[in-house]
Design an enzyme around this catalytic site. Structure first.
Site, PDB file in Angstrom:
ATOM      1  N   ASP A  82      40.331  -9.797 -32.795  1.00 30.40           N
ATOM      2  CA  ASP A  82      40.374 -10.644 -31.733  1.00 30.40           C
ATOM      3  C   ASP A  82      41.381 -12.020 -30.980  1.00 30.40           C
ATOM      4  OD1 ASP A  82      38.240 -10.080 -30.452  1.00 30.40           O
ATOM      5  OD2 ASP A  82      37.099 -11.837 -31.837  1.00 30.40           O
ATOM      6  N   GLU A 181      27.755  -8.952 -25.340  1.00 34.55           N
ATOM      7  CA  GLU A 181      27.205  -9.968 -26.722  1.00 34.55           C
ATOM      8  C   GLU A 181      25.462 -10.626 -26.047  1.00 34.55           C
ATOM      9  OE1 GLU A 181      29.515 -12.070 -28.510  1.00 34.55           O
ATOM     10  OE2 GLU A 181      27.577 -13.498 -29.812  1.00 34.55           O
TER      11      GLU A 181
HETATM   12  O1  KIV Z   1      34.203 -12.590 -33.424  1.00 43.25           O
HETATM   13  C1  KIV Z   1      33.724 -10.925 -33.986  1.00 43.25           C
HETATM   14  O2  KIV Z   1      33.499 -11.391 -34.997  1.00 43.25           O
HETATM   15  C2  KIV Z   1      33.094 -10.606 -32.479  1.00 43.25           C
HETATM   16  C3  KIV Z   1      31.545  -9.837 -32.445  1.00 43.25           C
HETATM   17  C4  KIV Z   1      30.730 -10.517 -32.671  1.00 43.25           C
HETATM   18  C5  KIV Z   1      31.695  -8.993 -30.683  1.00 43.25           C
HETATM   19  O3  KIV Z   1      33.460 -11.178 -31.766  1.00 43.25           O
END
Ligand code: KIV
Length: 255
Positions: A82, A181
């Site tokens: 991310d 989500e």
């Molecule tokens: O940060 C995370 O773990 C996510 C998932 C919930 C998809 O974005």
């Protein structure tokens, strides 16, 4: 054989559901990888493991530090990291710099970023053209918690259309997959049918091409779980019991 982006797209075509879980360290990454998980996400949900209230405070350096540990445990799964809050929203140049750092320093295959049309679509297109694979994330986007809370998204017709259009625009911009989500299951199904790349659901019904859970939720390690998470075991209880037994044995001079 390790999992590639092309293989995930084939899985959608073959209707073979895709298994996605999060990892934030080497030990869990190794366990997930050995268990045959298809995609391991170093999600900014790691905020819970760092004691933050939400995902906003996490820095790019923290993500990279943990992603490097995860990388050492992953042999087969596709690894995605991310981009944290405010490391890509400011400009395309900022996104390029952050995503480039993630790929170069961690060895991950791709980055994930939140949001869609119109702001993120240009950014995604530029990243993809630069050779950086991107996973999208629409619906409930936790980095916007101060604006939208943690409520289910896509409840009105207008909101549904917006999420659908975002998913289509992100596909056109080149994302290889999209996390959906906390949206209604029938909307997730509609998106899954309308786009050619895999949708990965979390709180979006069982008709997506794959499912993701935050591993600490699945294991019952998190202090509290979102309403859509399924808890498969209670590690908080197991750990508390083990620590209690150890403490007792030490205090009684038995260990
Ligand atoms: O940060 C995370 O773990 C996510 C998932 C919930 C998809 O974005």
């Amino acid at each position: 054989m390790s999992i590639t982006i092309q293989k995930l797209i084939q899985y959608k075509q073959q209707q073979r559901p895709i298994v996605v879980l999060t990892a934030w360290d080497y030990l869990i990454a190794q366990l997930l990888d050995d268990s045959g998980v298809d995609l391991i996400l170093v999600g900014d949900s790691m905020a819970v493991a760092l004691g933050y209230q939400n995902t906003l405070p996490i820095s790019l350096s923290e993500m990279i530090y943990h992603a490097k540990a995860v990388r050492r445990g992953v042999k087969q799964a596709l690894m995605v990291v991310d981009l944290p809050f405010m490391t890509y929203q400011e400009s395309v140049a900022q996104a390029m710099h952050s995503a480039g750092r993630v790929l170069k320093e961690t060895g991950a295959t791709a980055v994930k970023l939140e949001g869609g049309y119109p702001e993120m679509v240009d950014t995604v297109a530029r990243l993809v053209r630069a050779g950086i694979p991107v996973m999208g994330h629409v619906g409930l986007t936790p980095q916007s918690v101060n604006q939208i809370g943690l409520r289910q998204q896509g409840k009105t017709q207008e909101a549904r259309n917006e999420i659908l259009q975002e998913a289509i625009a992100l596909e056109q911009a080149g994302v290889f997959s999209i996390v959906l989500e906390h949206i209604p299951a029938d909307l997730a199904l509609e998106i899954t049918q309308k786009i050619n790349i895999p949708t990965i659901g979390i709180g979006a019904g069982s008709d997506c091409d794959g499912q993701v859970l935050v591993t600490s939720d699945l294991l019952g390690l998190s202090e509290k779980q979102p309403p859509f998470a399924k808890v498969y075991t209670n590690l908080r209880q197991t750990i508390t019991q083990a620590v209690g037994e150890f403490s007792q044995e030490v205090r009684e001079g038995k260990f």
